[in-house]
Design a protein around this motif. Structure first.
Motif, PDB file in Angstrom:
ATOM      1  N   PHE A  92      -9.698   9.388   3.372  1.00  0.00           N
ATOM      2  CA  PHE A  92      -8.315   9.858   3.885  1.00  0.00           C
ATOM      3  C   PHE A  92      -8.290  10.402   5.706  1.00  0.00           C
ATOM      4  N   TYR A  93      -9.058  11.523   5.361  1.00  0.00           N
ATOM      5  CA  TYR A  93      -9.533  12.512   6.334  1.00  0.00           C
ATOM      6  C   TYR A  93      -9.531  11.654   7.870  1.00  0.00           C
ATOM      7  N   HIS A  94     -10.416  10.325   7.791  1.00  0.00           N
ATOM      8  CA  HIS A  94     -11.431   9.651   8.370  1.00  0.00           C
ATOM      9  C   HIS A  94      -9.764   8.661   8.864  1.00  0.00           C
ATOM     10  N   PHE A  95      -9.655   8.810   8.434  1.00  0.00           N
ATOM     11  CA  PHE A  95      -7.766   7.268   8.600  1.00  0.00           C
ATOM     12  C   PHE A  95      -7.341   7.706   9.521  1.00  0.00           C
ATOM     13  N   TRP A  96      -6.876   9.413   8.761  1.00  0.00           N
ATOM     14  CA  TRP A  96      -5.813  10.068   9.691  1.00  0.00           C
ATOM     15  C   TRP A  96      -6.275  10.275  10.439  1.00  0.00           C
ATOM     16  N   ALA A  97      -7.379  10.881  10.857  1.00  0.00           N
ATOM     17  CA  ALA A  97      -7.726  11.841  11.961  1.00  0.00           C
ATOM     18  C   ALA A  97      -8.346  10.337  13.391  1.00  0.00           C
ATOM     19  N   PHE A  98      -8.149   9.004  12.819  1.00  0.00           N
ATOM     20  CA  PHE A  98      -8.184   8.082  14.013  1.00  0.00           C
ATOM     21  C   PHE A  98      -7.421   7.807  13.886  1.00  0.00           C
ATOM     22  N   LYS A 108       1.786  15.634  13.512  1.00  0.00           N
ATOM     23  CA  LYS A 108       0.742  15.941  13.062  1.00  0.00           C
ATOM     24  C   LYS A 108       0.025  17.027  12.330  1.00  0.00           C
ATOM     25  N   ARG A 109       1.570  18.032  12.488  1.00  0.00           N
ATOM     26  CA  ARG A 109       1.676  19.134  11.605  1.00  0.00           C
ATOM     27  C   ARG A 109       1.487  18.655  10.317  1.00  0.00           C
ATOM     28  N   PHE A 110       1.941  17.741   9.963  1.00  0.00           N
ATOM     29  CA  PHE A 110       1.964  17.087   7.946  1.00  0.00           C
ATOM     30  C   PHE A 110      -0.089  16.684   7.626  1.00  0.00           C
ATOM     31  N   ALA A 111      -0.770  16.836   8.662  1.00  0.00           N
ATOM     32  CA  ALA A 111      -1.909  16.212   8.766  1.00  0.00           C
ATOM     33  C   ALA A 111      -2.362  16.407   7.048  1.00  0.00           C
ATOM     34  N   ILE A 112      -3.251  17.612   7.169  1.00  0.00           N
ATOM     35  CA  ILE A 112      -3.953  18.557   6.557  1.00  0.00           C
ATOM     36  C   ILE A 112      -2.938  18.408   5.180  1.00  0.00           C
ATOM     37  N   PRO A 113      -1.268  18.530   4.464  1.00  0.00           N
ATOM     38  CA  PRO A 113      -1.341  18.147   3.520  1.00  0.00           C
ATOM     39  C   PRO A 113      -0.792  17.183   2.949  1.00  0.00           C
ATOM     40  N   PHE A 114      -0.418  16.273   3.908  1.00  0.00           N
ATOM     41  CA  PHE A 114      -0.824  14.659   4.014  1.00  0.00           C
ATOM     42  C   PHE A 114      -2.016  14.154   3.736  1.00  0.00           C
ATOM     43  N   ILE A 115      -3.225  15.149   3.576  1.00  0.00           N
ATOM     44  CA  ILE A 115      -4.299  13.906   3.416  1.00  0.00           C
ATOM     45  C   ILE A 115      -4.701  14.739   1.679  1.00  0.00           C
ATOM     46  N   LEU A 163     -10.177  -2.052 -13.315  1.00  0.00           N
ATOM     47  CA  LEU A 163      -9.545  -2.716 -12.634  1.00  0.00           C
ATOM     48  C   LEU A 163      -7.889  -1.809 -12.684  1.00  0.00           C
ATOM     49  N   PHE A 164      -8.147  -1.180 -14.228  1.00  0.00           N
ATOM     50  CA  PHE A 164      -6.659  -0.237 -14.364  1.00  0.00           C
ATOM     51  C   PHE A 164      -6.547   0.505 -13.300  1.00  0.00           C
ATOM     52  N   VAL A 165      -7.726   1.274 -13.724  1.00  0.00           N
ATOM     53  CA  VAL A 165      -7.391   3.170 -13.083  1.00  0.00           C
ATOM     54  C   VAL A 165      -8.111   2.934 -11.207  1.00  0.00           C
ATOM     55  N   ILE A 166      -8.248   2.058 -10.604  1.00  0.00           N
ATOM     56  CA  ILE A 166      -8.257   2.288  -8.502  1.00  0.00           C
ATOM     57  C   ILE A 166      -6.353   1.526  -8.697  1.00  0.00           C
ATOM     58  N   GLY A 167      -6.780   0.457  -9.422  1.00  0.00           N
ATOM     59  CA  GLY A 167      -4.696   0.104  -9.035  1.00  0.00           C
ATOM     60  C   GLY A 167      -4.002   1.186 -10.000  1.00  0.00           C
ATOM     61  N   MET A 168      -3.501   1.477 -10.431  1.00  0.00           N
ATOM     62  CA  MET A 168      -2.563   2.682 -10.276  1.00  0.00           C
ATOM     63  C   MET A 168      -3.137   4.050  -9.816  1.00  0.00           C
ATOM     64  N   GLY A 169      -4.527   4.252  -9.306  1.00  0.00           N
ATOM     65  CA  GLY A 169      -4.636   4.417  -8.305  1.00  0.00           C
ATOM     66  C   GLY A 169      -3.789   4.543  -7.164  1.00  0.00           C
ATOM     67  N   ILE A 170      -4.273   3.213  -6.338  1.00  0.00           N
ATOM     68  CA  ILE A 170      -3.435   3.079  -4.985  1.00  0.00           C
ATOM     69  C   ILE A 170      -1.759   3.247  -5.148  1.00  0.00           C
ATOM     70  N   SER A 171      -1.474   2.770  -6.855  1.00  0.00           N
ATOM     71  CA  SER A 171      -0.132   2.723  -6.883  1.00  0.00           C
ATOM     72  C   SER A 171       0.390   4.217  -6.651  1.00  0.00           C
ATOM     73  N   PHE A 172       0.298   5.222  -6.929  1.00  0.00           N
ATOM     74  CA  PHE A 172       0.374   6.997  -7.508  1.00  0.00           C
ATOM     75  C   PHE A 172       0.762   6.879  -5.142  1.00  0.00           C
ATOM     76  N   GLU A 173       0.339   6.368  -4.526  1.00  0.00           N
ATOM     77  CA  GLU A 173      -0.010   6.704  -3.095  1.00  0.00           C
ATOM     78  C   GLU A 173       1.465   6.327  -2.232  1.00  0.00           C
ATOM     79  N   LEU A 174       2.360   5.549  -3.608  1.00  0.00           N
ATOM     80  CA  LEU A 174       3.776   4.517  -2.861  1.00  0.00           C
ATOM     81  C   LEU A 174       4.655   6.022  -2.481  1.00  0.00           C
ATOM     82  N   PRO A 175       4.443   7.462  -3.166  1.00  0.00           N
ATOM     83  CA  PRO A 175       5.506   7.861  -2.385  1.00  0.00           C
ATOM     84  C   PRO A 175       5.321   8.575  -1.282  1.00  0.00           C
ATOM     85  N   LEU A 176       3.745   8.847  -0.980  1.00  0.00           N
ATOM     86  CA  LEU A 176       3.438   9.118   0.828  1.00  0.00           C
ATOM     87  C   LEU A 176       3.571   8.153   1.334  1.00  0.00           C
ATOM     88  N   ILE A 177       3.580   7.289   1.068  1.00  0.00           N
ATOM     89  CA  ILE A 177       3.646   5.770   1.819  1.00  0.00           C
ATOM     90  C   ILE A 177       4.881   5.554   2.199  1.00  0.00           C
TER      91      ILE A 177
END
Length: 266
Positions: A92-98, A108-115, A163-177
């Motif tokens: 996530f850090y390298h994606f945001w830095a890119f 950019k002020r939201f970078a560190i909290p967002f990551i 399948l369940f774990v990664i799927g739910m982990g990605i789903s939990f990114e929805l509020p931040l997206i």
């Protein structure tokens, strides 16, 4: 003499590709270190991952093997996925830095909290699925196929688990997206509320795809937290709207300042 880094805003297409390549190599290198550490400790890790199945079957000897290499490959797979989850903060850090050079200073002020929150939400989603969603799905599948199951292989168990774990982990990114999209002005809270009924349909379809069972209770159990996350994202989008509205109210209008300048020059 220190090397002067090029201004990201002045970089060409191939320079951006080179920067992406460097960040991918760094991310992969750090992930490899975590992967080796997980593989060296794979036995306690695998024992922890097998806990849901042990609780259901009430046995410690639960896995069989159909091929000689199957236990070794399963250990590699367990170390791979666990190290990938632990490395999420790095990715996530390298994606945001890119993508950060394309953002304004205010964004950019939201970078560190967002990551940090992206990594925390992802790991929280994985743990939530492991502790609550996956055991229910596993119990349902075992109960449905108990007469036909002669042995559990490590690889098939891990495939279903992640399948369940990664799927739910990605789903939990929805509020931040949704929060990020609101920050850059692509959506607002009114739009998200208006499209809520469509979000319910899409979320239940996604839950049906992630959960390989026809059990409506399990699908609802999977979809319910994602719906709450959507509402949380809508609330975050509302906070963005309110903050922008307050800043607009506090700033003097440009039209007044231009009229003053005309009056002074006159």
């Amino acid at each position: 003499m220190a090397e002067v880094k090029p201004d990201p805003n002045q970089m060409g297409f191939f320079e951006h590709l080179e920067e992406l390549r460097v960040r991918l190599i760094r991310s992969a290198g750090l992930w490899l270190v975590i992967f080796v550490a997980c593989f060296l400790n794979v036995k306690p890790i695998f024992a922890y991952l097998a806990e849901p199945l042990k609780r259901i079957t009430k046995s410690d000897h639960i896995f069989g093997a159909t091929r000689f290499e199957e236990p070794f490959v399963a250990n590699l797979r367990a170390a791979f996925w666990v190290s990938l989850i632990f490395s999420s903060l790095i990715f996530f850090y390298h994606f945001w830095a890119f993508v950060a050079p394309a953002l304004t200073k205010k964004e950019k002020r939201f970078a560190i909290p967002f990551i940090v929150f992206m990594a925390l939400f992802f790991i929280t989603g994985c743990l939530f699925s492991f502790q609550y969603v996956f055991p229910h799905a596993l119990g349902y599948l075992i109960q449905w196929n108990m007469d036909e199951l002669s042995a559990f292989t490590r690889s098939s168990y891990l495939q279903l688990l992640f399948l369940f774990v990664i799927g739910m982990g990605i789903s939990f990114e929805l509020p931040l997206i949704l929060f990020f999209l609101a920050k850059v002005g692509l959506v607002n809270y009114r739009f998200l509320l208006d499209k809520f009924r469509y979000a319910v349909l899409i979320i239940f379809i996604a839950a049906a795809i992630i959960t390989p069972t026809p059990d409506p209770f399990l699908q609802t159990f999977m979809a319910a937290p994602i719906l709450l996350l959507y509402l949380l994202g809508t609330f975050l989008a509302w906070t963005v709207y309110k903050k922008d509205e307050e800043e607009t109210t506090e700033d003097p209008s440009s039209g007044d300042s231009s009229d003053d300048s005309h009056s002074v020059s006159a």
